[in-house]
Write an enzyme that holds these catalytic residues in place. Structure first.
Site, PDB file in Angstrom:
ATOM      1  N   GLU A 232      -1.872  -4.882  -2.083  1.00 34.02           N
ATOM      2  CA  GLU A 232      -1.550  -5.871  -1.040  1.00 34.02           C
ATOM      3  C   GLU A 232      -1.867  -7.319  -1.426  1.00 34.02           C
ATOM      4  O   GLU A 232      -1.906  -8.192  -0.558  1.00 34.02           O
ATOM      5  CB  GLU A 232      -2.204  -5.514   0.317  1.00 34.02           C
ATOM      6  CG  GLU A 232      -1.703  -4.198   0.937  1.00 34.02           C
ATOM      7  CD  GLU A 232      -0.320  -4.286   1.613  1.00 34.02           C
ATOM      8  OE1 GLU A 232       0.152  -5.415   1.851  1.00 34.02           O
ATOM      9  OE2 GLU A 232       0.278  -3.216   1.870  1.00 34.02           O
TER      10      GLU A 232
ATOM     11  N   ASP B  91      -3.548   3.240   7.923  1.00 30.74           N
ATOM     12  CA  ASP B  91      -2.352   3.660   7.175  1.00 30.74           C
ATOM     13  C   ASP B  91      -2.057   5.141   7.401  1.00 30.74           C
ATOM     14  O   ASP B  91      -1.701   5.881   6.485  1.00 30.74           O
ATOM     15  CB  ASP B  91      -2.498   3.319   5.688  1.00 30.74           C
ATOM     16  CG  ASP B  91      -2.520   1.805   5.468  1.00 30.74           C
ATOM     17  OD1 ASP B  91      -2.150   1.061   6.394  1.00 30.74           O
ATOM     18  OD2 ASP B  91      -2.913   1.363   4.375  1.00 30.74           O
TER      19      ASP B  91
ATOM     20  N   HIS C 230      -6.940  -1.250   7.973  1.00 30.80           N
ATOM     21  CA  HIS C 230      -6.031  -0.346   8.693  1.00 30.80           C
ATOM     22  C   HIS C 230      -6.254   1.108   8.291  1.00 30.80           C
ATOM     23  O   HIS C 230      -6.887   1.383   7.271  1.00 30.80           O
ATOM     24  CB  HIS C 230      -4.580  -0.729   8.356  1.00 30.80           C
ATOM     25  CG  HIS C 230      -4.268  -2.181   8.543  1.00 30.80           C
ATOM     26  ND1 HIS C 230      -4.323  -3.093   7.515  1.00 30.80           N
ATOM     27  CD2 HIS C 230      -3.923  -2.872   9.655  1.00 30.80           C
ATOM     28  CE1 HIS C 230      -4.004  -4.291   7.974  1.00 30.80           C
ATOM     29  NE2 HIS C 230      -3.755  -4.199   9.278  1.00 30.80           N
TER      30      HIS C 230
ATOM     31  N   ASP D 154     -10.056  -0.552   3.773  1.00 34.47           N
ATOM     32  CA  ASP D 154      -8.868  -1.131   4.416  1.00 34.47           C
ATOM     33  C   ASP D 154      -9.193  -1.559   5.852  1.00 34.47           C
ATOM     34  O   ASP D 154      -9.996  -0.911   6.526  1.00 34.47           O
ATOM     35  CB  ASP D 154      -7.779  -0.029   4.443  1.00 34.47           C
ATOM     36  CG  ASP D 154      -6.359  -0.554   4.591  1.00 34.47           C
ATOM     37  OD1 ASP D 154      -6.157  -1.543   5.299  1.00 34.47           O
ATOM     38  OD2 ASP D 154      -5.459   0.063   4.002  1.00 34.47           O
TER      39      ASP D 154
ATOM     40  N   ASP E  70      -6.834  -6.417   2.230  1.00 37.72           N
ATOM     41  CA  ASP E  70      -7.030  -6.834   3.622  1.00 37.72           C
ATOM     42  C   ASP E  70      -8.237  -6.150   4.265  1.00 37.72           C
ATOM     43  O   ASP E  70      -8.614  -6.474   5.398  1.00 37.72           O
ATOM     44  CB  ASP E  70      -5.750  -6.696   4.448  1.00 37.72           C
ATOM     45  CG  ASP E  70      -5.336  -5.258   4.791  1.00 37.72           C
ATOM     46  OD1 ASP E  70      -6.201  -4.387   4.922  1.00 37.72           O
ATOM     47  OD2 ASP E  70      -4.118  -5.037   4.945  1.00 37.72           O
TER      48      ASP E  70
ATOM     49  N   ASP F  19      -7.403  -1.812  -0.343  1.00 33.73           N
ATOM     50  CA  ASP F  19      -6.456  -2.773   0.220  1.00 33.73           C
ATOM     51  C   ASP F  19      -7.235  -4.081   0.380  1.00 33.73           C
ATOM     52  O   ASP F  19      -8.288  -4.102   1.034  1.00 33.73           O
ATOM     53  CB  ASP F  19      -5.977  -2.206   1.573  1.00 33.73           C
ATOM     54  CG  ASP F  19      -4.910  -3.049   2.248  1.00 33.73           C
ATOM     55  OD1 ASP F  19      -4.888  -4.283   2.046  1.00 33.73           O
ATOM     56  OD2 ASP F  19      -4.124  -2.468   3.011  1.00 33.73           O
TER      57      ASP F  19
ATOM     58  N   HIS G  49       0.800  -1.229   0.000  1.00 37.05           N
ATOM     59  CA  HIS G  49       0.000   0.000   0.000  1.00 37.05           C
ATOM     60  C   HIS G  49       0.837   1.286   0.000  1.00 37.05           C
ATOM     61  O   HIS G  49       0.286   2.371  -0.189  1.00 37.05           O
ATOM     62  CB  HIS G  49      -0.991  -0.008   1.178  1.00 37.05           C
ATOM     63  CG  HIS G  49      -2.310   0.596   0.843  1.00 37.05           C
ATOM     64  ND1 HIS G  49      -3.454   0.406   1.603  1.00 37.05           N
ATOM     65  CD2 HIS G  49      -2.695   1.423  -0.171  1.00 37.05           C
ATOM     66  CE1 HIS G  49      -4.458   1.081   1.052  1.00 37.05           C
ATOM     67  NE2 HIS G  49      -4.022   1.713  -0.018  1.00 37.05           N
TER      68      HIS G  49
ATOM     69  N   HIS H  91       4.164   0.993   4.254  1.00 38.48           N
ATOM     70  CA  HIS H  91       2.782   0.701   3.827  1.00 38.48           C
ATOM     71  C   HIS H  91       1.752   1.047   4.911  1.00 38.48           C
ATOM     72  O   HIS H  91       0.562   1.091   4.617  1.00 38.48           O
ATOM     73  CB  HIS H  91       2.619  -0.749   3.331  1.00 38.48           C
ATOM     74  CG  HIS H  91       2.462  -1.776   4.405  1.00 38.48           C
ATOM     75  ND1 HIS H  91       1.788  -2.970   4.200  1.00 38.48           N
ATOM     76  CD2 HIS H  91       2.904  -1.807   5.684  1.00 38.48           C
ATOM     77  CE1 HIS H  91       1.818  -3.684   5.319  1.00 38.48           C
ATOM     78  NE2 HIS H  91       2.488  -3.013   6.227  1.00 38.48           N
TER      79      HIS H  91
HETATM   80  N1  LIG Z   1      -1.343  -1.322   4.063  1.00 36.91           N
HETATM   81  C1  LIG Z   1      -1.295  -2.120   5.106  1.00 36.91           C
HETATM   82  N2  LIG Z   1      -1.559  -3.393   4.994  1.00 36.91           N
HETATM   83  N3  LIG Z   1      -0.928  -1.578   6.269  1.00 36.91           N
HETATM   84  C2  LIG Z   1      -0.770  -2.310   7.489  1.00 36.91           C
HETATM   85  C3  LIG Z   1      -0.203  -1.429   8.587  1.00 36.91           C
HETATM   86  C4  LIG Z   1      -0.038  -2.168   9.879  1.00 36.91           C
HETATM   87  C5  LIG Z   1       0.408  -1.300  11.056  1.00 36.91           C
HETATM   88  N4  LIG Z   1      -0.602  -0.331  11.394  1.00 36.91           N
HETATM   89  C6  LIG Z   1       1.724  -0.598  10.740  1.00 36.91           C
HETATM   90  O1  LIG Z   1       1.747   0.604  10.610  1.00 36.91           O
HETATM   91  O2  LIG Z   1       2.744  -1.235  10.628  1.00 36.91           O
HETATM   92 MN   LIG Z   2      -3.537  -0.463   3.613  1.00 36.74          MN
HETATM   93 MN   LIG Z   3      -4.493  -2.894   5.336  1.00 36.49          MN
END
Ligand SMILES: NC(=[NH2+])NCCC[C@H](N)C(=O)O
Ligand SMILES: [Mn+2]
Ligand SMILES: [Mn+2]
Length: 299
Positions: A271, A126, A124, A122, A228, A226, A99, A139
């Site tokens: 991702e 990010d 998350h 997502d 996920d 994303d 990402h 990411h």
């Molecule tokens: N694009 C993604 N899958 N991001 C996941 C981030 C996970 C976690 N919040 C980090 O900053 O490391």
């Molecule tokens: Mn993401």
């Molecule tokens: Mn994510």
């Protein structure tokens, strides 16, 4: 109907699990070009952005951000490619890669809009910076960087900042936020539909609200999806899976409603990690969702 330009970004430097660099190949193999052509678009595959080999990249000891320079260089190349595609009147469809590529995509897209809206689909947020990141993985930072928050190398990609404004962002599907991300969301006021709201309101309602929230005040909307964001049962091939996610069906509905509303002006699907996947299931889901986003209908 605009022509669609596909841009592959075989990027794995924004995190540490190997294999996500093969995402663009897996998505092509799952038939993305034919799928969108069959809807009636002219599709041009622009090939891949050049990414440094992970084996050859060395970390800069002055920062805890992993692979900072290599990620920044790739972001610049992606931004100018996306910029060209839009200048030529085409719809950019970017295939990741992790990402972190959203930093480059948004840098190329946002130049063309006064008030770009962003749908961040997502698990998350990010929204981390070097100070709040638990991992140092870029990411986990692209939305913050695009807001102009974080390391200057990331916020200044393509020579301007910020790319987006907090009030033009909608996050959908969130269920894993770090402490610093929660604080930032409250401080600057980002609209977030966590899984609680998706469960409670239903996806149809979430998308109706999202579309009407963005429609009036933006002059374009970028979808950053994303994989996920989906439940790992439906999309197992991702590096940071979180249980309790958006279903395959809900995701199709979301894409179909975006297609009907005609608001989306650029998109990226990120991702997809074929090494962690089950027989290319996640890439296949990504392509099916792209079909719905571009207006595929059963009848
Ligand atoms: N694009 C993604 N899958 N991001 C996941 C981030 C996970 C976690 N919040 C980090 O900053 O490391
Ligand atoms: Mn993401
Ligand atoms: Mn994510």
């Amino acid at each position: 109907m605009k022509n669609v330009s596909i841009i592959g970004v075989p990027m794995d430097l924004g995190q540490t699990r190997r294999g996500v660099d093969m995402g663009p190949s897996a998505i092509r193999y799952a038939g993305v070009v034919e799928r969108i052509e069959n809807i009636g678009y002219v599709v041009k595959d622009e090939g891949n952005i050049e990414i440094a080999l992970a084996e050859r990249v060395h970390n800069d000891l002055k920062t805890n951000l992993k692979n900072l320079k290599a990620v920044a260089d790739a972001s610049e190349r992606l931004a100018s490619k996306v910029d060209h595609v839009i200048t030529n009147g085409n719809f950019p469809l970017v295939l990741g890669g992790d990402h972190s590529i959203a930093i480059g995509t948004l840098a190329g897209v946002s130049k063309h809009y006064e008030n770009l809206g962003v749908i961040w689909y997502d698990a998350h947020g990010d929204l981390n910076t070097a100070d709040t990141s638990p991992s140092g993985n870029i990411h986990g930072m692209p939305l913050a960087a695009s807001l102009g928050i974080g390391h200057p190398t990331l916020t200044n990609i393509f020579g301007y900042m910020p790319k987006i404004k907090p009030e033009n962002i909608v996050i959908i599907g969130a269920r894993s936020l770090d402490e610093g991300e929660r604080e930032l969301i409250k401080e600057i006021g980002i609209k977030v539909y966590t899984m609680h709201e998706v469960d409670r309101l239903g996806m149809a309602h979430v998308m109706e609200e999202t579309i009407s929230y963005l429609k009036d005040k933006t002059d374009g909307v970028h979808l950053s999806l994303d994989l996920d964001g989906l439940d790992p049962h439906d999309a197992p091939g991702v590096g940071t899976p979180v249980i309790g996610g958006i279903s395959y069906r809900e995701s199709h509905l979301a894409m179909e409603m975006l297609a009907e509303s005609n608001v989306v002006t650029s998109a990226e699907f990120v991702e997809v990690n074929p090494i962690l996947d089950e027989r290319n299931k996640t890439a296949t889901v990504a392509v099916a969702l792209m079909g719905s986003l571009f207006g595929e209908k059963l009848l």
